[in-house]
Design a protein around this motif. Structure first.
Motif, PDB file in Angstrom:
ATOM      1  N   ARG A 116     -15.273   8.855 -20.151  1.00  0.00           N
ATOM      2  CA  ARG A 116     -13.901   8.353 -20.028  1.00  0.00           C
ATOM      3  C   ARG A 116     -13.446   8.502 -18.582  1.00  0.00           C
ATOM      4  NH1 ARG A 116      -9.568  10.169 -24.035  1.00  0.00           N
ATOM      5  NH2 ARG A 116      -9.678  12.045 -22.751  1.00  0.00           N
ATOM      6  N   TYR A 117     -12.708   7.507 -18.125  1.00  0.00           N
ATOM      7  CA  TYR A 117     -12.193   7.532 -16.753  1.00  0.00           C
ATOM      8  C   TYR A 117     -10.699   7.786 -16.787  1.00  0.00           C
ATOM      9  CZ  TYR A 117     -16.629   5.693 -15.136  1.00  0.00           C
ATOM     10  OH  TYR A 117     -17.956   5.536 -14.853  1.00  0.00           O
ATOM     11  N   ARG A 118     -10.266   8.663 -15.885  1.00  0.00           N
ATOM     12  CA  ARG A 118      -8.821   8.892 -15.790  1.00  0.00           C
ATOM     13  C   ARG A 118      -8.337   8.537 -14.394  1.00  0.00           C
ATOM     14  NH1 ARG A 118      -6.272  13.742 -16.968  1.00  0.00           N
ATOM     15  NH2 ARG A 118      -7.843  14.340 -18.483  1.00  0.00           N
ATOM     16  N   LEU A 119      -7.093   8.085 -14.358  1.00  0.00           N
ATOM     17  CA  LEU A 119      -6.493   7.685 -13.091  1.00  0.00           C
ATOM     18  C   LEU A 119      -6.216   8.915 -12.231  1.00  0.00           C
ATOM     19  CD1 LEU A 119      -5.601   4.844 -12.183  1.00  0.00           C
ATOM     20  CD2 LEU A 119      -3.321   5.385 -13.041  1.00  0.00           C
ATOM     21  N   CYS A 120      -6.482   8.841 -10.924  1.00  0.00           N
ATOM     22  CA  CYS A 120      -6.146   9.941 -10.015  1.00  0.00           C
ATOM     23  C   CYS A 120      -4.789   9.636  -9.390  1.00  0.00           C
ATOM     24  CB  CYS A 120      -7.186  10.069  -8.910  1.00  0.00           C
ATOM     25  SG  CYS A 120      -8.818  10.441  -9.536  1.00  0.00           S
ATOM     26  N   SER A 121      -3.867  10.563  -9.509  1.00  0.00           N
ATOM     27  CA  SER A 121      -2.509  10.263  -9.045  1.00  0.00           C
ATOM     28  C   SER A 121      -2.344  10.420  -7.533  1.00  0.00           C
ATOM     29  CB  SER A 121      -1.497  11.148  -9.775  1.00  0.00           C
ATOM     30  OG  SER A 121      -1.797  12.504  -9.521  1.00  0.00           O
ATOM     31  N   VAL A 122      -3.163  11.279  -6.912  1.00  0.00           N
ATOM     32  CA  VAL A 122      -2.933  11.570  -5.488  1.00  0.00           C
ATOM     33  C   VAL A 122      -3.029  10.330  -4.594  1.00  0.00           C
ATOM     34  CG1 VAL A 122      -3.791  12.840  -3.476  1.00  0.00           C
ATOM     35  CG2 VAL A 122      -3.431  14.023  -5.632  1.00  0.00           C
ATOM     36  N   PRO A 123      -4.129   9.545  -4.704  1.00  0.00           N
ATOM     37  CA  PRO A 123      -4.163   8.356  -3.823  1.00  0.00           C
ATOM     38  C   PRO A 123      -3.008   7.394  -4.106  1.00  0.00           C
ATOM     39  CG  PRO A 123      -6.160   8.504  -5.191  1.00  0.00           C
ATOM     40  CD  PRO A 123      -5.363   9.726  -5.455  1.00  0.00           C
ATOM     41  N   MET A 124      -2.591   7.323  -5.372  1.00  0.00           N
ATOM     42  CA  MET A 124      -1.468   6.439  -5.711  1.00  0.00           C
ATOM     43  C   MET A 124      -0.200   6.921  -5.006  1.00  0.00           C
ATOM     44  SD  MET A 124      -3.257   4.569  -7.554  1.00  0.00           S
ATOM     45  CE  MET A 124      -4.858   4.784  -8.319  1.00  0.00           C
ATOM     46  N   GLN A 125      -0.061   8.262  -4.941  1.00  0.00           N
ATOM     47  CA  GLN A 125       1.131   8.817  -4.285  1.00  0.00           C
ATOM     48  C   GLN A 125       1.089   8.587  -2.781  1.00  0.00           C
ATOM     49  OE1 GLN A 125       1.349  12.856  -5.673  1.00  0.00           O
ATOM     50  NE2 GLN A 125       1.606  12.197  -7.784  1.00  0.00           N
ATOM     51  N   VAL A 126      -0.132   8.579  -2.224  1.00  0.00           N
ATOM     52  CA  VAL A 126      -0.250   8.286  -0.788  1.00  0.00           C
ATOM     53  C   VAL A 126       0.181   6.839  -0.539  1.00  0.00           C
ATOM     54  CG1 VAL A 126      -1.844   8.048   1.150  1.00  0.00           C
ATOM     55  CG2 VAL A 126      -2.023  10.019  -0.369  1.00  0.00           C
ATOM     56  N   ALA A 127      -0.302   5.934  -1.414  1.00  0.00           N
ATOM     57  CA  ALA A 127       0.081   4.522  -1.277  1.00  0.00           C
ATOM     58  C   ALA A 127       1.597   4.380  -1.440  1.00  0.00           C
ATOM     59  CB  ALA A 127      -0.643   3.677  -2.314  1.00  0.00           C
ATOM     60  N   GLN A 135       3.805   6.567  -0.629  1.00  0.00           N
ATOM     61  CA  GLN A 135       4.457   7.006   0.617  1.00  0.00           C
ATOM     62  C   GLN A 135       4.540   5.848   1.592  1.00  0.00           C
ATOM     63  OE1 GLN A 135       1.810  10.657   0.876  1.00  0.00           O
ATOM     64  NE2 GLN A 135       3.211  10.987   2.563  1.00  0.00           N
ATOM     65  N   PHE A 136       3.425   5.091   1.644  1.00  0.00           N
ATOM     66  CA  PHE A 136       3.387   3.930   2.535  1.00  0.00           C
ATOM     67  C   PHE A 136       4.505   2.959   2.132  1.00  0.00           C
ATOM     68  CE2 PHE A 136       2.123   0.076   4.498  1.00  0.00           C
ATOM     69  CZ  PHE A 136       1.199   0.365   5.490  1.00  0.00           C
ATOM     70  N   LEU A 137       4.586   2.700   0.828  1.00  0.00           N
ATOM     71  CA  LEU A 137       5.620   1.785   0.338  1.00  0.00           C
ATOM     72  C   LEU A 137       7.019   2.350   0.559  1.00  0.00           C
ATOM     73  CD1 LEU A 137       3.971   0.528  -2.967  1.00  0.00           C
ATOM     74  CD2 LEU A 137       4.150  -0.662  -0.786  1.00  0.00           C
ATOM     75  N   ALA A 138       7.130   3.687   0.448  1.00  0.00           N
ATOM     76  CA  ALA A 138       8.441   4.315   0.651  1.00  0.00           C
ATOM     77  C   ALA A 138       8.938   4.043   2.072  1.00  0.00           C
ATOM     78  CB  ALA A 138       8.372   5.814   0.387  1.00  0.00           C
ATOM     79  N   ALA A 139       7.998   4.079   3.037  1.00  0.00           N
ATOM     80  CA  ALA A 139       8.394   3.803   4.423  1.00  0.00           C
ATOM     81  C   ALA A 139       8.844   2.356   4.564  1.00  0.00           C
ATOM     82  CB  ALA A 139       7.245   4.103   5.381  1.00  0.00           C
ATOM     83  N   LEU A 140       8.129   1.452   3.877  1.00  0.00           N
ATOM     84  CA  LEU A 140       8.504   0.032   3.969  1.00  0.00           C
ATOM     85  C   LEU A 140       9.806  -0.237   3.218  1.00  0.00           C
ATOM     86  CD1 LEU A 140       5.115  -1.849   3.483  1.00  0.00           C
ATOM     87  CD2 LEU A 140       6.098  -0.857   5.539  1.00  0.00           C
ATOM     88  N   ALA A 141      10.017   0.560   2.156  1.00  0.00           N
ATOM     89  CA  ALA A 141      11.196   0.325   1.326  1.00  0.00           C
ATOM     90  C   ALA A 141      12.435   1.026   1.863  1.00  0.00           C
ATOM     91  CB  ALA A 141      10.920   0.795  -0.112  1.00  0.00           C
ATOM     92  N   ARG A 142      12.236   1.963   2.790  1.00  0.00           N
ATOM     93  CA  ARG A 142      13.395   2.673   3.338  1.00  0.00           C
ATOM     94  C   ARG A 142      14.232   1.712   4.152  1.00  0.00           C
ATOM     95  NH1 ARG A 142      15.237   5.907   1.606  1.00  0.00           N
ATOM     96  NH2 ARG A 142      14.192   7.850   2.044  1.00  0.00           N
ATOM     97  N   GLY A 189       7.752  11.547   8.685  1.00  0.00           N
ATOM     98  CA  GLY A 189       7.009  12.323   7.686  1.00  0.00           C
ATOM     99  C   GLY A 189       6.440  11.478   6.560  1.00  0.00           C
ATOM    100  N   PHE A 190       6.547  10.154   6.671  1.00  0.00           N
ATOM    101  CA  PHE A 190       6.019   9.298   5.603  1.00  0.00           C
ATOM    102  C   PHE A 190       4.497   9.377   5.515  1.00  0.00           C
ATOM    103  CE2 PHE A 190      10.140   7.250   6.347  1.00  0.00           C
ATOM    104  CZ  PHE A 190      10.594   7.138   5.051  1.00  0.00           C
ATOM    105  N   ALA A 191       3.843   9.715   6.644  1.00  0.00           N
ATOM    106  CA  ALA A 191       2.377   9.703   6.647  1.00  0.00           C
ATOM    107  C   ALA A 191       1.758  11.073   6.399  1.00  0.00           C
ATOM    108  CB  ALA A 191       1.866   9.132   7.971  1.00  0.00           C
ATOM    109  N   PHE A 246      -0.194   3.169   9.343  1.00  0.00           N
ATOM    110  CA  PHE A 246       0.651   3.847   8.351  1.00  0.00           C
ATOM    111  C   PHE A 246       1.944   4.269   9.037  1.00  0.00           C
ATOM    112  CE2 PHE A 246       2.213   6.408   5.076  1.00  0.00           C
ATOM    113  CZ  PHE A 246       1.387   6.345   3.965  1.00  0.00           C
ATOM    114  N   PRO A 247       3.092   3.721   8.595  1.00  0.00           N
ATOM    115  CA  PRO A 247       4.331   4.032   9.299  1.00  0.00           C
ATOM    116  C   PRO A 247       4.803   5.445   8.983  1.00  0.00           C
ATOM    117  CG  PRO A 247       4.789   2.603   7.438  1.00  0.00           C
ATOM    118  CD  PRO A 247       3.308   2.862   7.439  1.00  0.00           C
ATOM    119  N   ASP A 248       4.697   6.356   9.951  1.00  0.00           N
ATOM    120  CA  ASP A 248       5.165   7.727   9.721  1.00  0.00           C
ATOM    121  C   ASP A 248       6.639   7.855  10.039  1.00  0.00           C
ATOM    122  OD1 ASP A 248       4.610  10.644   9.245  1.00  0.00           O
ATOM    123  OD2 ASP A 248       5.512  10.734  11.232  1.00  0.00           O
TER     124      ASP A 248
END
Lengths: 144, 111
Positions: free
Chosen positions: B74-85, B87-94, A110-112, A3-5
């Motif tokens: 009924r099943y509902r989507l959990c937003s927290v793990p999606m937000q963690v993912a 973050q990962f994409l945000a690092a790749l997209a930065r 802080g990304f991680a 995970f790139p932090d």
């Protein structure tokens, strides 16, 4: 751990640190190369704003470190997370004289970091508090 | 051990790599909480297959069953793990390369 932090780049710029500093820390400079418009209150805790007009996107930044003309740091929200999300990444520019120019390093970290809800799910009682404190300590040390 | 961000993100990306699970998560994101039967009416997948996938993604913490009678859960989507993912994409997209190039050009123009 994949995970790139932390993202780090270094560039050599053929201009002295004072010039680079002005480009990084003034509204005029930031608006010329980074965003389309910028405002900045250049002191620790000061607010800065960067606006990209074509994208209709605004980033709210908070100035964290101002050590002219060597270190400039700010935090901003993690792109793509909801606006009310408290997580922010820390961006730090370091300027070192290199001959007649400048070696500029930018580190964004802080990304991680974990969202608080994940801690709340996984910990009860005291361990939760510890996890949070340790997370804050780690974030502080990363930023320092 | 705290759940590390990498493990959480990996669960999300693993779930998204499967077309049926991707369709289920997309349906919950766009239409809100739903039962396996609701989803079977909307997706070209049997109710049994959907129930199996829902159990897997619930186990991974990506969806949460709401309390209710078994077949009407009924099943509902959990937003927290999606937000963690995210973050990962945000690092790749930065992208710092483009702005740093623009900084150099700016300084060269205004030397």
């Amino acid at each position: 751990m994949g995970f790139p932090d932390r993202i780090e780049r270094t560039v050599e710029i053929a201009h002295p640190p004072e010039k680079v500093w002005a480009a990084l820390t003034t509204a005029e400079g930031l608006g010329a190369w980074f965003g389309d418009e910028a405002t900045i209150d250049l002191r620790p805790g000061g607010a800065a704003q960067m606006r990209w007009t074509a994208e209709g996107f605004t980033a709210e930044m908070r100035v964290e470190r101002v050590e002219e003309p060597r270190v400039f740091g700010f935090t901003w929200p993690v792109y793509g997370l909801p606006e009310d999300d408290p997580r922010r990444t820390y961006v730090e520019f370091t300027l070192e004289p290199a001959g007649a120019g400048t070696r500029l390093t930018v580190v964004e970290s802080g990304f991680a970091q974990l969202p608080e809800d994940v801690y709340h799910k996984a910990y009860d009682g005291n361990t939760e508090g510890w996890a949070k404190e340790l997370g804050e300590l780690a974030a502080y040390l990363d930023a320092a | 051990m705290p759940p590390d961000t990498e493990a959480v993100a990996e669960q999300v990306f693993t779930a998204l790599a499967d077309p049926t699970r991707r369709a289920i998560l997309a349906a919950l994101a766009s239409g809100g909480p739903a039962t396996a039967t609701d989803l079977a009416g909307r997706l070209p997948v049997t109710r049994q297959a959907i129930a199996k996938h829902l159990a897997l993604v619930a186990e991974a913490g990506l969806v949460m069953p709401e309390p209710g009678e078994r077949r009407r859960v009924r099943y509902r989507l959990c937003s927290v793990p999606m937000q963690v993912a995210q973050q990962f994409l945000a690092a790749l997209a930065r992208d710092w390369d483009t702005p740093l190039g623009a900084l150099t050009d700016h300084l060269d123009r205004h030397a």
